[in-house]
Design an enzyme around this catalytic site. Structure first.
Site, PDB file in Angstrom:
ATOM      1  N   LYS A  92       7.748   0.644  19.848  1.00  0.00           N
ATOM      2  CA  LYS A  92       6.838   0.471  18.710  1.00  0.00           C
ATOM      3  C   LYS A  92       6.299  -0.957  18.632  1.00  0.00           C
ATOM      4  O   LYS A  92       7.046  -1.927  18.796  1.00  0.00           O
ATOM      5  CB  LYS A  92       7.587   0.825  17.421  1.00  0.00           C
ATOM      6  CG  LYS A  92       6.730   0.804  16.157  1.00  0.00           C
ATOM      7  CD  LYS A  92       7.568   1.216  14.956  1.00  0.00           C
ATOM      8  CE  LYS A  92       6.765   1.165  13.666  1.00  0.00           C
ATOM      9  NZ  LYS A  92       7.580   1.523  12.489  1.00  0.00           N
ATOM     10  N   SER A 167       5.532   4.892   9.813  1.00  0.00           N
ATOM     11  CA  SER A 167       4.674   4.080  10.657  1.00  0.00           C
ATOM     12  C   SER A 167       4.978   4.218  12.140  1.00  0.00           C
ATOM     13  O   SER A 167       4.252   3.690  12.972  1.00  0.00           O
ATOM     14  CB  SER A 167       4.797   2.613  10.247  1.00  0.00           C
ATOM     15  OG  SER A 167       6.115   2.135  10.402  1.00  0.00           O
ATOM     16  N   SER A 191       9.804   5.129   7.698  1.00  0.00           N
ATOM     17  CA  SER A 191       8.955   5.119   8.884  1.00  0.00           C
ATOM     18  C   SER A 191       9.590   5.653  10.156  1.00  0.00           C
ATOM     19  O   SER A 191       8.911   5.758  11.179  1.00  0.00           O
ATOM     20  CB  SER A 191       8.432   3.698   9.146  1.00  0.00           C
ATOM     21  OG  SER A 191       7.503   3.330   8.162  1.00  0.00           O
TER      22      SER A 191
END
Length: 490
Positions: A92, A167, A191
């Site tokens: 990420k 996210s 997230s």
């Protein structure tokens, strides 16, 4: 080495992409496949899937192949191999990797090159993982879906018109589509759990402080703007999550003051414990939050499975405060911490921000000291409530989210006939409370909607008790397997 990918067929690549991480590691150790072959297969899958699903912000294929060749040489020398040795890992983009573009999903940082590895990323590399790129995330990780101004949105492999959540949306799309069986995420308001639920995979957020994070004062030196976020895994199997969370976990002298110094629990050992005799609470709405009736029904049926496994499950009125108060406490706390980290961007690059992030920062800039006091008082009360609850129960179950995945850019303003307090966060009322309290929590696949979209069951545990979450998750996975279910885009 003997290739498990002879002929380089797309079918063989797909099978490798859906192979659990722990099994791939066994294959590398026994020389059934080499790190070079596995990484080449992964990169071919990325060529196919990324244009369809918006998985990556940045790809680093050449660096990955260099690392794969080094990993293969180590195998041939007979070196000791780490638990992720030779495994391709998309990471990420809220976490820095030295020498690689690190955007945080923000246009302001489109050309930023990280100066250091973050602590969690350095642990994945030390375990032998081969980083293949930086996955898609909303600006600074500040949304429950994955759109930014850098490129295309992340898309859901079950229906590419739908969001995979956020996210960690690029990460969830990568795991659900079979690009990989393990992709790191980060959870500051849900997230990891949000995208796990929307994409039909497993994700766990550890107790706050279980995973060390850097205390660096500057973003480019390794500070994550989501500085209350906890790094953790998105995986297809519970075992992969247990093994990879163990890699992330543990004290580090570079970490912030709240890093837990205890020994890392035996997550893998907990997988066989089962749930017999556990006392578990179930809540369909966590104090009156709007929830889609179909979602509540699927999650409730999943909760009932724990009774069949030997647990004592009862419906509880879990309500630390009015649900709108809990939301605004989280939202204001969340935005204030964001403004603290992004002050220079806000003052000098407001025009480059996405609409949602700019609006969050505008609100944070107007909050009073009195409101700050009120926020921290509320958080203290929520933590006491959670502590009291876990003095009586071993786990809490709820829907992971209030709705199945929705069309990209079209978050619902009304759910189950009720208006939500904030359109961009109203679909996720069950996750953010436990970022305020610090409790560990996971989302496990519970079933599907009538439209064929995944629905998740959230499993919350007591502080520092990830082991019971893993025990329950593994028992549920065995009773209602999900890893064999593959989406249309895979």
């Amino acid at each position: 080495m003997t290739s498990a990918n002879s002929g380089n067929s797309a079918n063989s690549d797909r099978e490798l992409g859906f192979t659990p991480t722990h099994r791939l590691r066994e294959m590398i150790g026994s020389k059934e496949i080499s790190p070079v072959e596995l990484t080449e297969s992964h990169l071919r899958r990325a060529d196919e899937l990324d244009p369809k699903l918006g998985i990556f912000i940045t790809r680093i294929s050449d660096m990955a192949m260099d690392a794969a060749r080094e990993a293969e040489a180590a195998v041939m020398r007979g070196d000791g191999l780490g638990p992720l040795h030779g495994i391709p890992v998309p990471y990420k983009d809220t976490e820095p990797m030295k020498g690689v573009r690190w955007t945080h999903g923000s246009l302001t940082y489109k050309d930023n090159i990280a100066e250091v590895d973050s602590i969690p990323l350095s642990r994945v590399k030390a375990a032998g993982g081969i980083i293949t790129g930086k996955t898609n995330t909303p600006e600074n990780g500040f949304a429950g879906t994955t759109e930014n101004r850098l490129g295309p949105p992340a898309r859901n492999p079950w229906n590419p018109d739908k969001t995979p959540g956020g996210s960690s949306g690029g990460a969830s799309a990568a795991v659900a589509s079979g690009l990989t069986s393990f992709a790191p995420g980060g959870d500051g308001g849900g997230s990891i759990r949000i995208p796990a639920a929307f994409a039909g995979v497993y994700g766990i957020k550890a107790t706050q402080g279980r995973v060390a994070r850097a205390a660096s004062p500057t973003r480019n030196a390794g500070h994550n703007i989501m500085n209350n976020a906890t790094s953790g895994p998105l995986t297809r199997t519970v075992r992969d999550a247990a093994e990879t969370l163990a890699i992330f976990s543990g004290y580090d002298p570079r970490g912030e003051y709240d890093t837990i110094a205890d020994d890392v629990p035996d997550y893998v050992g907990a997988l066989s414990r089962g749930v017999k005799g556990l006392k578990i609470g179930w809540t369909p709405d966590m104090g009156g939050n709007p929830v889609d009736p179909e979602v509540a029904l699927v999650a409730e049926n999943a909760a009932k499975a724990f009774e069949e496994l030997g647990a004592n499950v009862e419906t509880v009125d879990f309500k630390p405060a009015d649900h709108e108060e809990v939301f605004w406490t989280f939202f204001d706390y969340f935005t204030i911490k964001g403004l603290d980290a992004a002050r220079e961007d806000f003052d000098n690059h407001r025009e480059d921000m996405t609409d949602y992030f700019g609006e969050y920062m505008d609100r944070a800039d107007t909050l009073s000291a009195e409101r700050m006091w009120n926020i921290f008082s509320n958080i203290g009360a929520y933590r006491k409530y959670a502590n009291d609850y876990f003095g009586k129960y071993d786990l809490l179950l709820s829907p992971s989210l209030a709705v199945p995945a929705f069309d990209i850019g079209d978050a619902p303003s009304v759910i189950g006939g009720k208006e939500v307090p904030h359109r961009l966060w109203g679909f996720t009322p069950f996750t953010y409370l436990f970022n305020l309290t610090g409790n560990p929590g996971a989302s496990a696949p519970a079933g599907f909607s009538s439209d064929g979209l995944p629905i998740g069951l959230q499993i919350i545990g007591d502080m520092k008790d990830e082991e019971t979450i893993f025990a329950a998750s593994a028992a549920f996975e065995e009773a209602q397997p999900w890893a064999d279910k593959r989406p249309p885009v895979s």
